[in-house]
Design an enzyme around this catalytic site. Sequence first.
Site, PDB file in Angstrom:
ATOM      1  N   ASN A   1       0.873  -1.183   0.000  1.00 28.77           N
ATOM      2  CA  ASN A   1       0.000   0.000   0.000  1.00 28.77           C
ATOM      3  C   ASN A   1       0.905   1.227   0.000  1.00 28.77           C
ATOM      4  O   ASN A   1       1.474   1.577   1.026  1.00 28.77           O
ATOM      5  CB  ASN A   1      -0.889  -0.018   1.249  1.00 28.77           C
TER       6      ASN A   1
ATOM      7  N   LYS B   1       0.099   4.199  -0.270  1.00 25.42           N
ATOM      8  CA  LYS B   1      -0.580   5.393   0.301  1.00 25.42           C
ATOM      9  C   LYS B   1      -0.341   6.599  -0.615  1.00 25.42           C
ATOM     10  O   LYS B   1      -0.259   6.428  -1.838  1.00 25.42           O
ATOM     11  CB  LYS B   1      -0.095   5.660   1.722  1.00 25.42           C
TER      12      LYS B   1
ATOM     13  N   HIS C   1      -9.516   0.820   4.764  1.00 29.08           N
ATOM     14  CA  HIS C   1      -8.235   1.048   5.448  1.00 29.08           C
ATOM     15  C   HIS C   1      -8.470   1.984   6.637  1.00 29.08           C
ATOM     16  O   HIS C   1      -9.322   2.872   6.578  1.00 29.08           O
ATOM     17  CB  HIS C   1      -7.225   1.647   4.465  1.00 29.08           C
TER      18      HIS C   1
ATOM     19  N   GLU D   1      -6.989   4.499   7.629  1.00 31.44           N
ATOM     20  CA  GLU D   1      -6.897   5.935   7.321  1.00 31.44           C
ATOM     21  C   GLU D   1      -8.184   6.413   6.670  1.00 31.44           C
ATOM     22  O   GLU D   1      -8.607   7.560   6.872  1.00 31.44           O
ATOM     23  CB  GLU D   1      -5.658   6.201   6.443  1.00 31.44           C
TER      24      GLU D   1
ATOM     25  N   GLU E   1      -5.519  -5.276  10.585  1.00 32.85           N
ATOM     26  CA  GLU E   1      -4.529  -4.215  10.811  1.00 32.85           C
ATOM     27  C   GLU E   1      -4.866  -3.478  12.103  1.00 32.85           C
ATOM     28  O   GLU E   1      -5.721  -2.580  12.104  1.00 32.85           O
ATOM     29  CB  GLU E   1      -4.557  -3.215   9.655  1.00 32.85           C
TER      30      GLU E   1
ATOM     31  N   GLY F   1       1.999   2.253  10.676  1.00 32.28           N
ATOM     32  CA  GLY F   1       2.873   3.411  10.483  1.00 32.28           C
ATOM     33  C   GLY F   1       3.543   3.875  11.766  1.00 32.28           C
ATOM     34  O   GLY F   1       4.133   4.949  11.811  1.00 32.28           O
TER      35      GLY F   1
ATOM     36  N   SER G   1       3.206  -2.149  10.441  1.00 35.90           N
ATOM     37  CA  SER G   1       4.654  -2.078  10.655  1.00 35.90           C
ATOM     38  C   SER G   1       5.382  -3.387  10.356  1.00 35.90           C
ATOM     39  O   SER G   1       6.360  -3.731  11.025  1.00 35.90           O
ATOM     40  CB  SER G   1       4.961  -1.580  12.075  1.00 35.90           C
TER      41      SER G   1
HETATM   42  C1  PEP Z   1      -0.855   0.022   5.884  1.00 32.07           C
HETATM   43  O1  PEP Z   1      -0.803   1.114   5.335  1.00 32.07           O
HETATM   44  O2  PEP Z   1      -1.802  -0.710   5.668  1.00 32.07           O
HETATM   45  C2  PEP Z   1       0.236  -0.347   6.795  1.00 32.07           C
HETATM   46  C3  PEP Z   1       0.173  -1.508   7.385  1.00 32.07           C
HETATM   47  O3  PEP Z   1       1.259   0.561   6.962  1.00 32.07           O
HETATM   48  P1  PEP Z   1       2.683   0.265   7.692  1.00 32.07           P
HETATM   49  O4  PEP Z   1       3.199  -1.024   7.115  1.00 32.07           O
HETATM   50  O5  PEP Z   1       3.518   1.451   7.331  1.00 32.07           O
HETATM   51  O6  PEP Z   1       2.401   0.158   9.149  1.00 32.07           O
END
Ligand code: PEP
Length: 251
Positions: A9, A11, A95, A97, A168, A174, A213
């Site tokens: 992703n 983003k 997601h 976000e 998630e 992040g 992460s």
């Molecule tokens: C994500 O954007 O779905 C995500 C898991 O980001 P990160 O790996 O940076 O935590």
Amino acid sequence: MRRPLVAGNWKMNGTREGVVALIEGIKAGLGDTNADVLVCPPAIFIDSVGSLLEGSQVKLGAQNICQEAESGAYTGELSAAMLTEFGCSYAIIGHSERRHVYGEADKLVAERVAAAVSGNVTPIFCIGELLEEREKGTTEQVIAQQLDAVLKLDNGVALLKETVLAYEPVWAIGTGKTASPEQAQAVHAFIRSHLAKQDEALAVGIKIIYGGSVNAANAENLLGMPDIDGGLIGGASLKVNDFLAICKAAG
Ligand code: PEP
């Protein structure tokens, strides 16, 4: 057997030049893998990334999808018809976000899942709890409610049979703070047990990937857990070597 999936992703990241370097690096380094590998660039790069990926095993996805399948007065949105025309076979939906920065609620997220499936786009349906929900001990309740938003649609079980789930935990996205393999496995197992109450075949067959992460160092332990079928990767998907290491750990 559930085939692993590693989805990047991106983003809101990337430049014309940077996108070419990233895709060329992934294509050059991927080699043989038993995992499906997917990149989800910002919408403005979908067309160019699609061209760069022609003939490669890497698949293309979008970061969201409209709840309406065709066209119309939905400023800022992309339909399943548009995404498939430009080679996207997956779309990230719900997601954290989108849920927490843009206020997308369970009902809208569920409608987006339904629109994706009816438009031949595989949803990567994201679910996960906030830190305060984990601390209050309501993780399972939150996850169940997010799943039920789709399950209570008329064809909910059938929709989920065409869906990839991404667990998630919001506190791990992040932040550099990942769930331990045991914490993630426990939630993935809970998700399967919740789905099994509706349909045993769905619970066994559905792909559930972990996000939060994931990096080159922790991927092997996380993706090695029995109910974790791959990863949704944010930050580390922007670095060729890290992303390739995660793909290797999955496949
Ligand atoms: C994500 O954007 O779905 C995500 C898991 O980001 P990160 O790996 O940076 O935590």
